[in-house]
Design an enzyme around this catalytic site. Sequence first.
Site, PDB file in Angstrom:
ATOM      1  N   ASP A   9      38.979  41.808  36.593  1.00 37.41           N
ATOM      2  CA  ASP A   9      39.561  42.035  37.911  1.00 37.41           C
ATOM      3  C   ASP A   9      41.028  41.611  37.865  1.00 37.41           C
ATOM      4  OD1 ASP A   9      39.977  42.426  40.578  1.00 37.41           O
ATOM      5  OD2 ASP A   9      38.933  40.602  41.225  1.00 37.41           O
ATOM      6  N   ASP A 104      41.510  48.525  39.944  1.00 37.38           N
ATOM      7  CA  ASP A 104      41.873  47.339  39.161  1.00 37.38           C
ATOM      8  C   ASP A 104      40.678  46.497  38.743  1.00 37.38           C
ATOM      9  OD1 ASP A 104      41.255  46.364  41.748  1.00 37.38           O
ATOM     10  OD2 ASP A 104      42.361  44.549  41.277  1.00 37.38           O
ATOM     11  N   GLU A 105      39.503  47.085  38.750  1.00 32.91           N
ATOM     12  CA  GLU A 105      38.317  46.259  38.580  1.00 32.91           C
ATOM     13  C   GLU A 105      37.221  47.055  37.899  1.00 32.91           C
ATOM     14  OE1 GLU A 105      37.322  44.633  42.416  1.00 32.91           O
ATOM     15  OE2 GLU A 105      35.369  43.983  41.662  1.00 32.91           O
TER      16      GLU A 105
HETATM   17 MG   LIG Z   1      41.675  42.599  41.981  1.00 33.84          MG
END
Ligand SMILES: [Mg+2]
Length: 332
Positions: A9, A104-105
């Site tokens: 993350d 983003d993860e």
């Molecule tokens: Mg994040």
Amino acid sequence: MNQIIIHVDMDAFYASVEMRDHPSLRGKPLIIGSMPNERGVVATCSYEARKYGIHSAMNIKEAYRRCPNGIYMRPDFDKYKAVSAQLHEIWNTYADASEYIALDEAYLDVTGKAKNFDGAREIAHTIKRRTHDELGLSCSVGVAYSKTAAKTASEEKKPDGYFEIPDEKAIMDLMTERDVRSLYTVGVKTAEKLHDAGIHTVRDIQEQREEVIRLLGKQGQWLTQIAFGMDDRKVVPYLPQNAKSISRELTFQEDVSNDVLLKDVLFLLSLCVDNRAKRYGLYGKGITLKITFSDMKNITRSKAVMSCESAIEIYKEAVQLFEQVKKRPIRL
Ligand SMILES: [Mg+2]
């Protein structure tokens, strides 16, 4: 079943990308989202902004009240998508399967490539180092035996964190005395319901399973499982051909009642959906129109179609659905 799963993350992703690209923003409370004079929310904010109590999904006006001197910026999704593609490239090098949760993860199944926990730890640190060296960004990484545990682990030492949870005992040691709110998927409202029923800690969930299930139904069942560290969900890679639906939506800055404008927007959205479908060689067998009105009430209207293969066809069906809806100001 023995899985080794990494959850990665990025830290304050949108804000970190902007601070990387604009050094003058570094060290400042940076809030990415709507502008303070608009309706909307915070998408992401820098850690400096978090010191003012600002967080993702907070109403932008509330953020402004807390930090009038902050720097407010609109998100640049094209830029973040490009960075996300670079991240995927790094992640995929080390994963047997990657499941992207957001730009983003992701969950990475590294069971095969890592062989054991030592291998997974090495992969995690390589990902962190490459993300820093090649992209100038930082991430938090969790390594664990399940998806829930990996997600919990990546949260544990944020930002720029690393943490591992090798087995069910480890997550129970970590979580049992904590507030129910710290359990994955427990939001403010669920926590409130549990607290009101005298269920405060993860231990209380473990000891009052019946009551939790009575209170929360299906979600309660899930919580009683993860309270004991049980979660055998697999990492499911995203494959376009598995998509059950393709959708596009648009939120207006102001409520819109103008039919002509609304139909224009429907046409644009139809074009986008068609574009995406064509890219994957797909066609539609049903059309759904979703509308959010000014009072935040949602409706959806659907119909089956024989086959829908062009933007015009999508648009015509969508307009038919739209015309059956009683008119009032629309937000989305
Ligand atoms: Mg994040």
